[in-house]
Each structure stands twice: as C-alpha cells, then as structure tokens.
Design a protein around this motif. Structure first.
Motif, PDB file in Angstrom:
ATOM      1  N   TYR A  27       4.774  -7.817   4.363  1.00  0.00           N
ATOM      2  CA  TYR A  27       3.879  -6.735   3.945  1.00  0.00           C
ATOM      3  C   TYR A  27       2.436  -7.217   4.039  1.00  0.00           C
ATOM      4  CZ  TYR A  27       7.325  -3.377   2.151  1.00  0.00           C
ATOM      5  OH  TYR A  27       8.329  -2.434   2.038  1.00  0.00           O
ATOM      6  N   GLU A  28       1.521  -6.257   4.048  1.00  0.00           N
ATOM      7  CA  GLU A  28       0.086  -6.533   4.008  1.00  0.00           C
ATOM      8  C   GLU A  28      -0.556  -5.709   2.900  1.00  0.00           C
ATOM      9  OE1 GLU A  28      -2.562  -7.738   7.909  1.00  0.00           O
ATOM     10  OE2 GLU A  28      -1.923  -5.685   7.700  1.00  0.00           O
ATOM     11  N   VAL A  29      -1.521  -6.309   2.219  1.00  0.00           N
ATOM     12  CA  VAL A  29      -2.263  -5.628   1.155  1.00  0.00           C
ATOM     13  C   VAL A  29      -3.749  -5.892   1.379  1.00  0.00           C
ATOM     14  CG1 VAL A  29      -2.732  -5.571  -1.324  1.00  0.00           C
ATOM     15  CG2 VAL A  29      -0.374  -5.821  -0.511  1.00  0.00           C
ATOM     16  N   GLY A  30      -4.588  -4.891   1.237  1.00  0.00           N
ATOM     17  CA  GLY A  30      -6.020  -5.074   1.389  1.00  0.00           C
ATOM     18  C   GLY A  30      -6.610  -5.915   0.271  1.00  0.00           C
ATOM     19  N   ILE A  31      -7.489  -6.842   0.638  1.00  0.00           N
ATOM     20  CA  ILE A  31      -8.159  -7.699  -0.344  1.00  0.00           C
ATOM     21  C   ILE A  31      -9.660  -7.715  -0.061  1.00  0.00           C
ATOM     22  CG2 ILE A  31      -6.167  -9.205  -0.749  1.00  0.00           C
ATOM     23  CD1 ILE A  31      -7.575 -11.269   1.143  1.00  0.00           C
ATOM     24  N   PRO A  49       3.158  -7.250  -6.295  1.00  0.00           N
ATOM     25  CA  PRO A  49       4.151  -6.185  -6.488  1.00  0.00           C
ATOM     26  C   PRO A  49       5.232  -6.074  -5.421  1.00  0.00           C
ATOM     27  CG  PRO A  49       2.019  -5.396  -7.208  1.00  0.00           C
ATOM     28  CD  PRO A  49       1.784  -6.748  -6.590  1.00  0.00           C
ATOM     29  N   PRO A  50       4.930  -6.153  -4.117  1.00  0.00           N
ATOM     30  CA  PRO A  50       6.036  -6.034  -3.149  1.00  0.00           C
ATOM     31  C   PRO A  50       7.101  -7.120  -3.311  1.00  0.00           C
ATOM     32  CG  PRO A  50       3.930  -5.690  -2.053  1.00  0.00           C
ATOM     33  CD  PRO A  50       3.619  -6.206  -3.423  1.00  0.00           C
ATOM     34  N   GLY A  87      11.022  -6.598  -5.040  1.00  0.00           N
ATOM     35  CA  GLY A  87      12.154  -6.952  -4.203  1.00  0.00           C
ATOM     36  C   GLY A  87      12.166  -6.318  -2.831  1.00  0.00           C
ATOM     37  N   VAL A  88      11.000  -5.854  -2.362  1.00  0.00           N
ATOM     38  CA  VAL A  88      10.965  -5.213  -1.039  1.00  0.00           C
ATOM     39  C   VAL A  88      10.338  -6.116   0.022  1.00  0.00           C
ATOM     40  CG1 VAL A  88      10.899  -2.903  -2.035  1.00  0.00           C
ATOM     41  CG2 VAL A  88       8.743  -4.062  -1.477  1.00  0.00           C
ATOM     42  N   ALA A  89       9.765  -7.254  -0.379  1.00  0.00           N
ATOM     43  CA  ALA A  89       9.087  -8.140   0.571  1.00  0.00           C
ATOM     44  C   ALA A  89       9.503  -9.584   0.341  1.00  0.00           C
ATOM     45  CB  ALA A  89       7.571  -8.016   0.430  1.00  0.00           C
TER      46      ALA A  89
END
Length: 239
Positions: A204-208, A113-114, A118-120
């Motif tokens: 960005y970072e996302v938890g996995i 998604p980021p 278009g934010v990442a």
C-alpha cells in the motif's frame, strides 16, 4: 492478556550529532495508535562527529526511553546500517526513520492502519501523493525521483509514486526474510524489487509530508547514488 504489538524504528545515522536529539524527541513523543509500543534502534555508521556522544547524552537524559545503539567501526553506507538495524529488530512491525528532520514521526499513525487492519504487508509513505506539506526544493531531484520510481515500476510491475521514500513500513518477519545486499542508497530499489517478488505480497501507499533538506543542511545523496539506483533497478528487476 497478550502484550501489545511493537513497532521497531530503525534509525541509520551518519554525522547527525547536531540534530539527532530532535528526531529522537519526535519519536519519543509520538503516541502510536493501537497501543503499540516502540523499539528504537539507532545504527551509527562510523560518524566522525559527536553522533555517538549525542545519543549517549540522550539515553542518560531519558532513561525510561529504550534506545538500542549500535556502532559501525567503518563507514559502510545507509543500506549497511539498515541491515544491522533490521537484523536486530524484534517488533511485529518495522519502519525506517532517517536521522535528519525530513520526515515526521507523527505520520507513523498514517502508515500503520493498513497493517493493523490486516490488509497490507508493506506500506510506503509517498511524498508525491495527497495534500500534506511538501517543502519546495530541487526540480531535478524531483524529476530524478519520478524517473527512478517509473523505471522501478516497469521492472517490478508496480504503480508506486515514490519508490525512493524513506518511510517504508513492513511486517518485520517479511523484511527479515529478504537477503539484502546493497550497502548504500541502492537499498531502496533493491528492497522494492525483492518485496515485489514475494508471492501474494500486499503493498500500500499513503501520502506523507516532506520537510526536505538542502546540501547546506546536511543532505548527503548525490548524482552517483542516482546512477547506482538505475543499476540496482535493472540488476534486481531481472533476477
């Protein structure tokens, strides 16, 4: 009508013949958000088991699932396999997927998604962020990972929680623009340092989740790779 964007999935493999069909199943079965299509690139780093035969059998069993297979004649390391895969990627986005079963391809949809919004430009999947399942394994590996991440952050002025994660998702043109040198596990600190120096880059970072393997299961990284990572953090951090 324009064609949907493509996610290139680069899978470095060394002696994963026993389980590579399982990760290919998971990659094939995941339905990507945004209508994305998949380009799967398997790079066999001169395996001594039946990894090649296992991939060939899978291709025969699933002829409509496009898998590009590349083979190194000499074992050069995970980073070298990634260099080969990155150079051959033609998708709009690129993600690294280990051939083992430690990471879940269904979580591509958590990382995308980021980028799609278009934010990442780059998204890291953090094993130490959020509330996803995390297999409990080695205390000193966790301490080592956090130490390497902290040291990398100091040199690169970042606040990542998991620099050593496998799941790194890039805009393909961005990662292909980097001159990458490390042929083994030094890839992780090198690519992080070089991404951090791109003017205006958005990380960005996302938890996995993390389904870690033991050495009995086939885990390959060792203490020498940790020492090399420290060297790479310093080397590329001061360039």
């Amino acid at each position: 009508m324009s064609s949907p964007p493509t996610l290139s999935i680069v899978i470095p493999a060394f002696n994963e013949g026993r389980t590579i069909h399982r990760i290919l199943d998971r990659v094939r079965e995941v339905a990507l958000i945004g209508g994305l299509t998949k380009q799967v690139i398997v790079v066999d780093d001169a395996s001594t088991d039946d990894t090649e035969a296992a991939v060939r059998r899978y291709q025969d069993a699933h002829p409509t699932f496009d898998i590009q297979y590349h083979h190194h004649r000499v074992n050069r390391g995970k980073g070298a396999a990634l260099h080969t895969g990155i150079a051959r990627a033609t998708g709009d986005y690129l993600i690294i997927q280990d051939a083992d079963l430690e990471y879940d391809p269904r979580e591509y949809n958590d990382l995308l998604p980021p980028l799609l919004d278009g934010v990442a430009d780059v998204v890291y999947g953090s094993r130490f962020q959020g509330s996803k399942p995390h297999r409990i394994l080695f205390f000193w590996h966790t301490i080592g990972n956090k130490f390497l991440t902290t040291l990398s952050n100091v040199f690169n002025n970042l606040n990542l929680t998991d620099m050593e994660t496998c799941y790194k998702l890039f805009r393909t043109e961005l990662v292909q623009s980097l001159y990458l040198e490390e042929e083994r596990f030094g890839f992780e600190p090198e690519v992080t340092a070089k991404v951090a120096r791109i003017p205006g880059v958005r990380i960005y970072e996302v938890g996995i989740s993390y389904y870690g393997r033991t050495y009995a299961d086939g885990k390959k990284i060792g203490w020498r790779d940790g020492v090399r990572a420290i060297y790479c953090i310093v080397k590329y951090g001061i360039k």
